[in-house]
Design a protein around this motif. Structure first.
Motif, mmCIF file in Angstrom:
data_model
loop_
_atom_site.group_PDB
_atom_site.id
_atom_site.type_symbol
_atom_site.label_atom_id
_atom_site.label_comp_id
_atom_site.label_asym_id
_atom_site.label_seq_id
_atom_site.Cartn_x
_atom_site.Cartn_y
_atom_site.Cartn_z
ATOM 1 N N GLU A 48 0.526 25.368 36.488
ATOM 2 C CA GLU A 48 -0.219 26.328 37.316
ATOM 3 C C GLU A 48 0.100 27.773 36.904
ATOM 4 O O GLU A 48 -0.786 28.625 36.817
ATOM 5 N N VAL A 49 1.380 28.015 36.625
ATOM 6 C CA VAL A 49 1.803 29.361 36.172
ATOM 7 C C VAL A 49 1.069 29.700 34.875
ATOM 8 O O VAL A 49 0.513 30.798 34.705
ATOM 9 N N SER A 50 1.044 28.731 33.965
ATOM 10 C CA SER A 50 0.395 28.926 32.673
ATOM 11 C C SER A 50 -1.099 29.222 32.860
ATOM 12 O O SER A 50 -1.658 30.114 32.226
ATOM 13 N N ASN A 51 -1.760 28.515 33.787
ATOM 14 C CA ASN A 51 -3.196 28.732 34.032
ATOM 15 C C ASN A 51 -3.447 30.087 34.687
ATOM 16 O O ASN A 51 -4.393 30.786 34.335
ATOM 17 N N LEU A 52 -2.593 30.462 35.632
ATOM 18 C CA LEU A 52 -2.774 31.760 36.310
ATOM 19 C C LEU A 52 -2.581 32.904 35.306
ATOM 20 O O LEU A 52 -3.316 33.891 35.333
ATOM 21 N N PHE A 53 -1.602 32.748 34.406
ATOM 22 C CA PHE A 53 -1.359 33.787 33.410
ATOM 23 C C PHE A 53 -2.586 33.938 32.495
ATOM 24 O O PHE A 53 -2.932 35.044 32.077
ATOM 25 N N ASP A 54 -3.252 32.814 32.229
ATOM 26 C CA ASP A 54 -4.483 32.840 31.420
ATOM 27 C C ASP A 54 -5.608 33.582 32.134
ATOM 28 O O ASP A 54 -6.418 34.246 31.507
ATOM 29 N N GLN A 55 -5.638 33.448 33.457
ATOM 30 C CA GLN A 55 -6.721 34.095 34.227
ATOM 31 C C GLN A 55 -6.559 35.614 34.272
ATOM 32 O O GLN A 55 -7.518 36.345 34.432
ATOM 33 N N TYR A 56 -5.308 36.074 34.173
ATOM 34 C CA TYR A 56 -5.043 37.512 34.247
ATOM 35 C C TYR A 56 -5.755 38.215 33.086
ATOM 36 O O TYR A 56 -5.618 37.799 31.934
ATOM 37 N N ASP A 57 -6.532 39.241 33.405
ATOM 38 C CA ASP A 57 -7.268 39.974 32.378
ATOM 39 C C ASP A 57 -6.346 41.051 31.787
ATOM 40 O O ASP A 57 -6.046 42.049 32.447
ATOM 41 N N ASP A 58 -5.922 40.822 30.543
ATOM 42 C CA ASP A 58 -4.899 41.705 29.950
ATOM 43 C C ASP A 58 -5.515 42.874 29.171
ATOM 44 O O ASP A 58 -5.021 43.229 28.102
ATOM 45 N N TYR A 59 -6.603 43.465 29.710
ATOM 46 C CA TYR A 59 -7.255 44.569 28.983
ATOM 47 C C TYR A 59 -6.329 45.774 28.813
ATOM 48 O O TYR A 59 -6.380 46.479 27.814
ATOM 49 N N LEU A 60 -5.446 46.005 29.805
ATOM 50 C CA LEU A 60 -4.532 47.146 29.697
ATOM 51 C C LEU A 60 -3.464 46.869 28.625
ATOM 52 O O LEU A 60 -3.137 47.737 27.813
ATOM 53 N N GLU A 61 -2.941 45.639 28.629
ATOM 54 C CA GLU A 61 -1.971 45.222 27.603
ATOM 55 C C GLU A 61 -2.629 45.321 26.226
ATOM 56 O O GLU A 61 -2.000 45.742 25.253
#
Ligand SMILES: C[S@@+](CC[C@H](N)C(=O)[O-])C[C@H]1O[C@@H](n2cnc3c(N)ncnc32)[C@H](O)[C@@H]1O
Length: 239
Positions: free
Chosen positions: A9-22
């Motif tokens: 679940e952690v892995s999936n949530l991290f995937d959902q995060y939009d890392d445009y700033l990163e």
């Protein structure tokens, strides 16, 4: 307790995060700096590759070969199964133990991994192994959330609590905004900039440079203006 990156679940949530700033103030300048320094015909070690977000960007940016390693089999599987992986391979490892020979890679990167380790001794193990497996003349980049920008609400995340000073090695919550409006909370470790210099130097790296990208145009008069770069990037060389 830190974030459990083995958890699906952690892995999936991290995937959902939009890392445009990163992407804009972290990965993109890192990859540009790498290509300007060493060109594209290189092999890169991505230490703590997670689901392969940065490895895929390296490949898309024209880097010849990428090897990703991560402690979490869940993340390694995710990276391996991505159809855009190109010339990259992924391997599960134990902290600081790499099966690669000395002098294997032309460069290495380590993005948002220091903050996921709460023991200085583990940081040193990681960096020593990276140093061992790099060729001489290679560059190592460490990218992390900025320890001097805690408690600032950026457009997509907040790293730590407002108005709180963190000690070296202290636990710090990070709040990532997800597209559905919810917040994905992860638990990081706060490391001062001095600690990054100390670990890199102790492992044998030289000429350590610090980069902090922000949206503030520093070519204009910024005197008296307090601004907070969201990320911090160290560039170290192995001689
Ligand atoms: C926040 S994720 C970042 C993933 C990727 N570098 C990125 O920028 O998208 C941190 C990753 O580092 C891995 N990690 C943390 N500590 C590690 C260690 N000691 N050795 C190898 N991998 C580690 C975790 O399993 C996780 O996949």
């Amino acid at each position: 307790m830190g974030t459990n990156w083995m958890n699906e679940e952690v892995s999936n949530l991290f995937d959902q995060y939009d890392d445009y700033l990163e992407e804009r103030l972290g990965y993109k300048p890192l990859i540009e700096n790498l290509k300007e320094s060493l060109g594209q015909n290189i092999s890169v070690l991505d230490y703590g590759c997670g689901g392969g977000k940065v490895s895929r960007r390296l490949i898309a940016g024209g880097i010849k070969a990428v090897t990703g390693v991560d402690i979490s089999q869940t993340m390694v599987d995710k990276a391996s199964n991505n159809i855009n992986r190109g010339n990259s391979s992924y391997h599960q490892i134990n902290t600081g133990v790499l099966s690669f020979k000395d002098n294997t890679f032309d460069a290495a990167i380590c993005c948002y991994v220091f903050i996921n380790n709460n023991e200085k001794s583990d940081l040193l193990k990681i960096v020593k192994e990276v140093h061992r497996t790099l060729k001489s003349g290679s560059i190592f980049y460490v990218l992390d959330t900025n320890p001097d920008s805690t408690g600032i609400k950026f457009s997509s995340f907040m790293n730590g609590e407002p108005n709180k000073k963190y000690n070296d090695g202290e636990r710090r919550l990070v709040y990532l905004d997800l597209p559905d409006g919810s917040i994905f909370e992860i638990s990081d470790t706060h490391w001062h900039k001095d600690t990054y210099y100390e670990i890199l130097t102790e492992a044998g790296f030289k000429t350590i440079e610090l980069f902090e990208y922000s949206d503030v145009d520093t070519s204009k008069d910024t005197e008296g203006l307090q601004y907070y770069p969201p990320f911090v990037m160290f560039k170290a060389t192995k001689f």
